[in-house]
Enzyme design. Structure first.
Site, PDB file in Angstrom:
ATOM      1  CE  LYS A  85      38.771  50.206 -39.691  1.00 39.39           C
ATOM      2  NZ  LYS A  85      38.927  48.872 -40.287  1.00 39.39           N
TER       3      LYS A  85
HETATM    4  O1  G3P Z   1      39.589  45.582 -39.817  1.00 41.62           O
HETATM    5  C1  G3P Z   1      40.378  45.521 -38.677  1.00 41.62           C
HETATM    6  C2  G3P Z   1      40.533  44.166 -38.043  1.00 41.62           C
HETATM    7  O2  G3P Z   1      39.348  43.450 -38.131  1.00 41.62           O
HETATM    8  C3  G3P Z   1      41.738  43.413 -38.421  1.00 41.62           C
HETATM    9  O3  G3P Z   1      41.770  42.089 -37.946  1.00 41.62           O
HETATM   10  O4  G3P Z   1      42.705  39.802 -37.899  1.00 41.62           O
HETATM   11  O5  G3P Z   1      44.044  41.677 -38.932  1.00 41.62           O
HETATM   12  O6  G3P Z   1      43.718  41.556 -36.472  1.00 41.62           O
HETATM   13  P1  G3P Z   1      43.137  41.235 -37.808  1.00 41.62           P
END
Ligand code: G3P
Length: 216
Positions: A85
């Site tokens: 990633k």
């Molecule tokens: O893995 C990346 C993403 O899903 C993060 O989500 O909730 O931290 O914006 P969030």
């Protein structure tokens, strides 16, 4: 649309794996940090690989291509399931290009526009992760970006798989499927919310009560 679990938590992964509904895992530095210092990142990725047979995204933390590549080659040795990633910055594109030439799968992350997704795909990314919830947070329509990416993909036959990330509630999940995301990566809590329906619980309770009345 495939479902990935967005977590580095082993208990959550074990529990959801048993349900037979997820085909991959995504992690990020925040999710790994949540797990504390008790277990190394390498060990955790290897533990996940023993539970889930599909792709596991592991994120680099270098911000220059040389450092990203160093991390990527090391992580790629942990398991054949590892997907590297990489953040959507110019140095990240350089790294993705080289990794794709070397046959190493990549997931370009922190994508907030169709242009970013297109450029990531052109550099050779295997997956592009667009963060829906974080766009919604700043009054932008995150799902519109997924729809637009899918439209461009279909028009130009682009192969990179679209991941709807930053899923914040069950409606995001259904909307991502409708918008044409290939994958939604979902936190454990949202997945549990999505599989529940009050009428299922009420219905089951009634079936069991009626069955019991036959025997009492
Ligand atoms: O893995 C990346 C993403 O899903 C993060 O989500 O909730 O931290 O914006 P969030």
């Amino acid at each position: 649309m495939e479902i990935y679990l967005d977590t580095a938590n082993l208990k959550e992964i074990q529990e959801v794996a048993a349900l037979g509904i997820i085909s991959g895992i995504t992690t990020n530095p925040t999710l790994v940090a949540k797990e504390g210092k008790g277990v190394s990142f390498e060990t955790r990725i290897k533990e996940i690989a023993e539970i889930i047979p599909g792709p596991i995204s592991a994120e680099v933390v270098s911000t220059e291509a040389t450092g990203m590549l160093r991390e990527a080659y090391a992580m790629a040795k942990w398991s054949s399931q590892v997907v590297i990633k990489i953040p959507m910055i110019p140095e990240g594109l350089k790294a993705v290009k080289i990794l794709s030439q070397d046959g190493i799968k990549t997931n370009m992350t922190l994508i907030f526009s169709t242009n970013q997704a297109l450029l990531a795909a052109r550099a050779g990314a295997t997956y592009v992760s667009s963060f829906i919830g974080r766009m919604d947070d700043i009054s932008q329509d995150g799902m519109r970006v997924i729809r637009e990416i899918r439209e461009v993909w279909d028009r130009h036959s682009i192969q990179a798989r679209i991941i709807a990330a930053s899923i914040r509630h069950p409606i995001h999940l259904v909307e991502a499927a409708r918008a044409g995301a290939h994958i939604a990566t979902v936190p454990y809590k949202i997945l549990m919310q999505a599989l529940k329906h009050p009428l299922t619980d009420i219905g089951l309770e009634r079936f069991l009560a009626d069955w019991k009345s036959l025997t009492s």
